[in-house]
Design a protein around this motif. Structure first.
Motif, PDB file in Angstrom:
ATOM      1  N   THR A 326       0.869  -1.178   0.000  1.00 36.01           N
ATOM      2  CA  THR A 326       0.000   0.000   0.000  1.00 36.01           C
ATOM      3  C   THR A 326       0.905   1.226   0.000  1.00 36.01           C
ATOM      4  N   PHE A 327       0.394   2.290  -0.612  1.00 33.01           N
ATOM      5  CA  PHE A 327       1.222   3.474  -0.791  1.00 33.01           C
ATOM      6  C   PHE A 327       0.457   4.725  -0.395  1.00 33.01           C
ATOM      7  N   ALA A 328       1.186   5.810  -0.217  1.00 33.74           N
ATOM      8  CA  ALA A 328       0.579   7.112   0.037  1.00 33.74           C
ATOM      9  C   ALA A 328       1.328   8.154  -0.775  1.00 33.74           C
ATOM     10  N   VAL A 329       0.602   9.199  -1.156  1.00 36.49           N
ATOM     11  CA  VAL A 329       1.186  10.323  -1.884  1.00 36.49           C
ATOM     12  C   VAL A 329       1.096  11.544  -0.980  1.00 36.49           C
ATOM     13  N   ASP A 330       2.231  12.159  -0.711  1.00 36.27           N
ATOM     14  CA  ASP A 330       2.292  13.339   0.137  1.00 36.27           C
ATOM     15  C   ASP A 330       2.683  14.534  -0.719  1.00 36.27           C
ATOM     16  N   LEU A 331       2.178  15.716  -0.351  1.00 37.72           N
ATOM     17  CA  LEU A 331       2.524  16.954  -1.043  1.00 37.72           C
ATOM     18  C   LEU A 331       3.310  17.842  -0.083  1.00 37.72           C
ATOM     19  N   ALA A 332       4.374  18.427  -0.564  1.00 38.05           N
ATOM     20  CA  ALA A 332       5.214  19.278   0.279  1.00 38.05           C
ATOM     21  C   ALA A 332       5.596  20.532  -0.489  1.00 38.05           C
ATOM     22  N   THR A 333       5.510  21.677   0.192  1.00 38.96           N
ATOM     23  CA  THR A 333       5.864  22.959  -0.416  1.00 38.96           C
ATOM     24  C   THR A 333       7.360  23.192  -0.290  1.00 38.96           C
ATOM     25  N   VAL A 334       7.984  23.599  -1.384  1.00 40.31           N
ATOM     26  CA  VAL A 334       9.404  23.930  -1.375  1.00 40.31           C
ATOM     27  C   VAL A 334       9.583  25.326  -1.958  1.00 40.31           C
ATOM     28  N   GLY A 335      10.723  25.931  -1.638  1.00 40.48           N
ATOM     29  CA  GLY A 335      10.970  27.277  -2.128  1.00 40.48           C
ATOM     30  C   GLY A 335      11.308  27.332  -3.605  1.00 40.48           C
ATOM     31  N   ARG A 336      12.013  26.288  -4.098  1.00 43.53           N
ATOM     32  CA  ARG A 336      12.432  26.292  -5.496  1.00 43.53           C
ATOM     33  C   ARG A 336      12.319  24.887  -6.065  1.00 43.53           C
TER      34      ARG A 336
END
Length: 559
Positions: A326-336
């Motif tokens: 089983t898998f998960a997709v995470d979203l993360a904010t980066v500066g560049r």
């Protein structure tokens, strides 16, 4: 209701980036027009969305201008005192005249801002709670020029993906289970302060058809009315259930999990607070004054975004040792972002990868620093469980993180087509990383390195956690507790003390005594040399086995 080829559903999903960025009949993109405010909340929505797609001073200027237009009456009322001072001051002479005019202008600006603020507060305190604590209901609103609204559009996409027409029988959890697909979604019961996974096996929930017709297509609500849970249990239990349903009218019982349309759970899971109306369900309030079995009192429970408490429920289908990945997709904010979108996602490629907690940093001066500090408090309370999963062995190696900047994702409803397409491309590259690591070059034939390694890690973490749990059980069982019956007299070899509650038949108590004896013996064996057989070089950080309430995710939906 319409046979389709085996790849139809995937093709429909693949077309979504194009669909949501297409030009809407009402102007703007389909994505932006999916959110349609009600007439009394339209001004607040215009103010809320005016700055989308802009940064810095331009964003604030657009928001202020839109707010002034949306609440022009209150802005004008607030500006009246200042205007009066300007007019009176203009009739004066010399320095007093100019001082009065300057003071009047300042009063005008401050009064205008105060008037706008008052208009916003009136809208937030009146039309918003009347609209289910949301600016948009998710259904079409007056003046939408025929543009699709969020909930009917989502329902149509789900139906078409399953090969059904929009007005055909709604796709249910049972339909998915029948073809080997198990779907779970997270929602939040704000009334009980409780995150829960849908669907549920419990029959405690009721819905008001009139209320839900304001949130869902009419034929979906009709389906729910026509599919109440079947009566079960003994004849007396069935009579009590039937009596409760009659007492609940006009409320209707929520369908069984197998008959629950997935659009209902989907909408309950994405009720973005304040933007989208919360979903009301009803249940018996046993604590209500004067309530009794003969005269039950029903109270409303408000359901909102599942991400309020759990935005990464990777544990949905977990077991101590997994039989399937089983898998998960995470979203993360980066500066560049990297120029190559292949590099704008991350999946740990070795056991130590992803083991460090993410940092959030902010300044130490100015209003922005204080706001960032407050938001960090909110985010910590909301996502600390998710963040801990991101670093756990056996979890972190199956979570792929997709990076984006501040102009992408979230509430950026005005993203241009190239931005959405680039996000979709990033998702494809992230999925490819999962496939390469967990499926390998010969899926189902040769063991993939990632899947074999993850199964071994999960076995190691489960047994390391169990080792610590057994040791704690053994210590607690043997510990003296003055003034209380020893555990050894409640359960275990020869235990015969009177049980304070939850009684057992003699046969079951004999079995409990024997199994507690086996458990104690196992704890003793695991403490023998080498006592660290399961913990030596075990994956870090170590897991901790503890009892938590069932969130419903483990319950199987039967068609």
């Amino acid at each position: 209701t319409g046979a389709v080829g085996p790849g139809h559903g995937f093709a429909r999903l693949e077309s979504l980036p194009h669909d949501i960025t297409a030009e809407s009949v009402a102007g703007g993109s389909v994505l932006f027009r999916l959110f349609q405010p009600q007439p009394r909340t339209a001004g607040l929505y215009r103010a809320f969305t005016a700055g989308l797609g802009h940064q810095g001073l331009g964003r604030w200027a657009r928001t202020l201008w839109a707010s002034a237009r949306a609440f022009a009456r209150w802005a004008a009322i607030g500006a009246l005192p200042g205007m009066a001072v300007v007019v009176v001051g203009a009739t004066g002479h010399g320095q007093a005249r100019w001082a009065a005019i300057v003071a009047g202008v300042l009063c005008l600006v401050i009064g205008c801002l105060a008037g706008i603020g008052w208009g916003v507060l009136r809208s937030v305190g009146g039309p918003v709670p009347a609209n289910g604590f949301g600016i948009c209901s998710g259904m079409p609103a007056a003046g939408s020029a025929g543009a699709p609204a969020l909930t009917p559009w989502l329902h149509t996409v789900l139906q078409e993906t399953a090969g059904r027409t929009a007005d055909g029988p709604p796709v249910t959890f049972g339909d998915l289970t029948a073809v080997g697909v198990e779907l779970r979604v997270m929602t939040t019961n704000l009334t009980r302060h409780e995150p829960l996974a849908m669907p549920w096996a419990t029959h405690e929930w009721f819905f008001d058809p009139t209320e839900l017709r304001r949130l869902f297509p009419a034929h979906v609500v009709e389906w729910m009315e026509q599919h109440p849970p079947a009566l079960s249990g003994s004849a007396s239990e069935q009579r009590r259930t039937q009596q409760l349903r009659e007492q609940a009218l006009p409320l209707q019982p929520l369908p069984d999990a197998a008959d629950l349309p997935i659009i209902v759970a989907t909408r309950m899971s994405l009720s973005f607070p304040m933007l989208l109306s919360a979903v009301p369900l009803h249940a018996v309030d046993y604590a209500a004054p004067g309530a009794s079995a003969e005269h039950p009192a029903f109270g409303v429970n408000w359901w909102s975004d599942g991400g309020i408490c759990s935005n990464l429920p990777v544990h949905f289908f977990d077991s101590p040792v997994p039989s399937r990945p089983t898998f998960a997709v995470d979203l993360a904010t980066v500066g560049r972002l990297d120029a190559d979108d292949r590099e704008n996602s991350y999946l740990p490629a070795y056991n130590g990868g992803g083991s460090r907690r993410r940092w959030t940093t902010w300044g130490t001066s100015g209003l922005g620093a204080t706001l960032a500090f407050v938001m960090s408090i909110v985010d910590s309370a909301r996502s600390w469980v998710d963040e801990s999963h991101l670093t756990m062995p056996g979890y972190r190696d199956r979570i792929v993180t997709i990076f984006h900047d501040k102009s992408e994702g979230g509430m950026n409803l005005t993203m241009p087509k190239p931005t959405v397409e680039r996000l979709a491309t990033r998702g494809q590259f992230a999925a490819a990383k999962l496939v390469d690591r967990f499926a390998g070059p010969a899926p189902g034939i040769e063991p993939a390195d990632g899947w074999d390694n993850q199964r071994w890690i999960r076995l190691r973490t489960a047994t390391a956690g169990l080792d610590a749990w057994l040791a704690a059980f053994d210590r607690g069982y043997a510990a003296a507790s003055p003034g209380a019956t020893p555990y050894a007299q409640l359960a275990g070899p020869g235990a015969a003390a009177a049980l304070p509650s939850y009684p057992l038949t003699q046969g079951r108590r004999d079995a409990v005594n024997a199994r507690i004896a086996h458990l104690l013996a196992l704890a003793g064996e695991w403490a023998e040399d080498p006592a660290d057989a399961f913990t030596f070089r075990a994956p870090e950080p170590r897991p901790k086995l503890r009892l938590v309430p069932d969130d419903g995710a483990s319950r199987v939906v039967r068609p």
